[in-house]
Write an enzyme that holds these catalytic residues in place. Structure first.
Site, PDB file in Angstrom:
ATOM      1  N   GLU A  32     -10.834   3.261   7.494  1.00 28.18           N
ATOM      2  CA  GLU A  32      -9.881   4.286   7.892  1.00 28.18           C
ATOM      3  C   GLU A  32     -10.652   5.497   8.428  1.00 28.18           C
ATOM      4  O   GLU A  32     -10.567   5.831   9.611  1.00 28.18           O
ATOM      5  CB  GLU A  32      -8.990   4.691   6.714  1.00 28.18           C
ATOM      6  CG  GLU A  32      -7.943   5.736   7.068  1.00 28.18           C
ATOM      7  CD  GLU A  32      -7.182   6.234   5.846  1.00 28.18           C
ATOM      8  OE1 GLU A  32      -6.110   6.825   6.044  1.00 28.18           O
ATOM      9  OE2 GLU A  32      -7.658   6.044   4.700  1.00 28.18           O
ATOM     10  N   GLY A  41      -9.466   8.001  -2.164  1.00 29.48           N
ATOM     11  CA  GLY A  41     -10.139   9.270  -1.938  1.00 29.48           C
ATOM     12  C   GLY A  41     -10.933   9.265  -0.648  1.00 29.48           C
ATOM     13  O   GLY A  41     -10.833   8.338   0.168  1.00 29.48           O
ATOM     14  N   HIS A  61       0.856  -1.192   0.000  1.00 32.28           N
ATOM     15  CA  HIS A  61       0.000   0.000   0.000  1.00 32.28           C
ATOM     16  C   HIS A  61       0.889   1.237   0.000  1.00 32.28           C
ATOM     17  O   HIS A  61       1.346   1.685   1.054  1.00 32.28           O
ATOM     18  CB  HIS A  61      -0.916  -0.017   1.235  1.00 32.28           C
ATOM     19  CG  HIS A  61      -2.025   0.990   1.189  1.00 32.28           C
ATOM     20  ND1 HIS A  61      -3.356   0.647   1.234  1.00 32.28           N
ATOM     21  CD2 HIS A  61      -2.005   2.333   1.087  1.00 32.28           C
ATOM     22  CE1 HIS A  61      -4.105   1.740   1.171  1.00 32.28           C
ATOM     23  NE2 HIS A  61      -3.296   2.786   1.100  1.00 32.28           N
ATOM     24  N   ASP A  67       1.783   9.204  -6.138  1.00 31.99           N
ATOM     25  CA  ASP A  67       1.767  10.659  -6.005  1.00 31.99           C
ATOM     26  C   ASP A  67       1.997  11.117  -4.573  1.00 31.99           C
ATOM     27  O   ASP A  67       2.047  12.317  -4.309  1.00 31.99           O
ATOM     28  CB  ASP A  67       0.463  11.251  -6.558  1.00 31.99           C
ATOM     29  CG  ASP A  67      -0.783  10.543  -6.062  1.00 31.99           C
ATOM     30  OD1 ASP A  67      -0.652   9.542  -5.337  1.00 31.99           O
ATOM     31  OD2 ASP A  67      -1.897  10.979  -6.399  1.00 31.99           O
ATOM     32  N   HIS A 125       1.271   4.989  -2.408  1.00 34.09           N
ATOM     33  CA  HIS A 125       0.746   5.809  -3.500  1.00 34.09           C
ATOM     34  C   HIS A 125       1.878   6.510  -4.252  1.00 34.09           C
ATOM     35  O   HIS A 125       2.732   7.146  -3.628  1.00 34.09           O
ATOM     36  CB  HIS A 125      -0.223   6.857  -2.951  1.00 34.09           C
ATOM     37  CG  HIS A 125      -1.494   6.281  -2.405  1.00 34.09           C
ATOM     38  ND1 HIS A 125      -2.662   6.244  -3.129  1.00 34.09           N
ATOM     39  CD2 HIS A 125      -1.782   5.712  -1.209  1.00 34.09           C
ATOM     40  CE1 HIS A 125      -3.622   5.690  -2.397  1.00 34.09           C
ATOM     41  NE2 HIS A 125      -3.108   5.356  -1.222  1.00 34.09           N
TER      42      HIS A 125
END
EC number: 3.5.4.4
Length: 362
Positions: free
Chosen positions: A211, A181, A20, A24, A22
């Site tokens: 989360e 998101g 996990h 960006d 990202h």
């Protein structure tokens, strides 16, 4: 009795796997500064060290929505072919430098189309950059394999389009799918058609859940949408009372559904209150298939070595615990079974054995 001294040098030498992370959220600060100057984008500061500190400070809000807002400046420099090639290549090299032998990188291609690239061109370009990074890492003697998860943004309307790209590129390095998101208010079942299509096409997927929202989000991700892994999942502890597992928690543990836990990130977004008290330790001890992850290395000011070190220092983890979460991650990777086995047999387990043989005793 294992009396190996668990210090940063040992941790840095251990083979690692991250599921996990990202794209960006993991740029080099100096790269953001250089690419922003070329694009005419204004940053909070043009000093790389100050920018790195700004990211961490801005993300320490305790709020997922504000945490996500820090990505404005990284995304601004990832809108061209040149920017994507560079950031993807550097992403791989940074993993290799941290001792990662297998990684899965995720990003939402719809967020990289402001410069005129199509979503398909974004995916092609990122894959090219990742391949270049893997070739350089292998040539330097630090090989790392990186698979891609394409993300749909759950608040927008291009999730199905991203899922179709995951199907189209599954033989070109894309190993799975995710939705990302703002979680609260945007349930995974809103995109059920995309998940049904992925299941029909035999493409595995994970879902950010548990989360910023609780058990209903996790339940829906698993039992309605059919996720094979859960991104974060820290609020599954709401279904564990006094060590007794409720039906949902029992389902997750018994069926070996991997939880992609990210301690530092969870502190920043308010999903956890401390490293020592982070659910990853209790759930590991209860037999859940927990994995350790960075989430966003720039935004959280972290690496896999740092995440491991924090758990050793503040939660009492041992080398055996670090081995457990690494093995869990490889077992849960979106790779074919024989390739997962080979990675464990030929790389991860021998790497742990070698590190322990050469490490000083406490």
């Amino acid at each position: 009795m294992n009396t190996t001294r668990v210090d940063n040098a040992l941790i840095r030498s251990l083979p690692k796997a991250v599921l996990h992370d990202h794209l960006d959220g993991g740029l080099r600060p100096a790269t953001v500064v250089e690419l922003a100057a070329a694009a005419g984008h204004t940053l909070p500061t043009t000093d790389p060290d100050e920018l790195a500190a700004w990211y961490v400070e801005a993300a320490n809000s305790g709020d997922l929505v504000r945490y996500i807002a820090t990505f404005e400046h990284t995304l601004a420099v990832m809108q061209t072919r040149e920017g994507l090639l560079r950031t993807a290549e550097e992403y791989v090299l940074d993993l290799a430098a941290d001792g990662v032998v297998y990684g899965e990188v995720r990003y939402a291609p719809e967020l990289n189309t402001r410069g005129g690239l199509t979503m398909s061109e974004v995916v092609e370009t990122v894959q090219e950059g990742l391949a270049a990074g893997m070739a350089k890492a292998a040539a330097a003697g630090t090989p790392v394999r990186v698979g891609t998860l394409l993300c749909g943004m759950r608040m927008f309307d291009r999730v199905r389009e991203a899922a179709d790209l995951a199907v189209a590129f599954r033989d070109a390095g894309v190993v799975g799918f995710d939705i990302a998101g703002a979680e609260d208010g945007f349930p995974p079942a809103d995109h059920l058609a995309a998940f049904e299509q992925l299941r029909r096409e035999n493409v595995p997927f994970t879902i950010h859940a548990g989360e910023a929202h609780g058990l209903p989000s996790i339940h829906q991700a698993l039992q309605v949408c059919g996720a094979q892994r859960i991104g974060h999942g820290v609020r599954l502890t709401e279904d564990i009372v006094g060590g007794k597992l409720g039906r949902l928690a029992g389902w997750v543990r018994d069926r070996r559904i991997a939880l992609e836990m990210c301690p530092t990130s969870n502190l920043q977004t308010g999903a956890a209150t401390s490293i020592a008290g982070h659910p990853i330790t209790a759930m590991k001890d209860l037999g859940f298939r927990v994995t350790l992850n960075t989430d966003n290395r720039l935004v959280s000011g972290t690496t896999m070595t740092r995440e491991m070190s924090l758990l050793v220092e503040q939660a009492g983890w041992t080398v055996d615990d670090l081995r457990t979460v690494t093995v869990n991650a490889v077992k849960s990777a979106f790779l074919p079974f024989d390739e997962r086995n080979a990675l464990l047999r030929d790389v991860v387990l021998p790497g742990y054995d070698a590190a322990l043989r050469t490490s000083p005793r406490a």
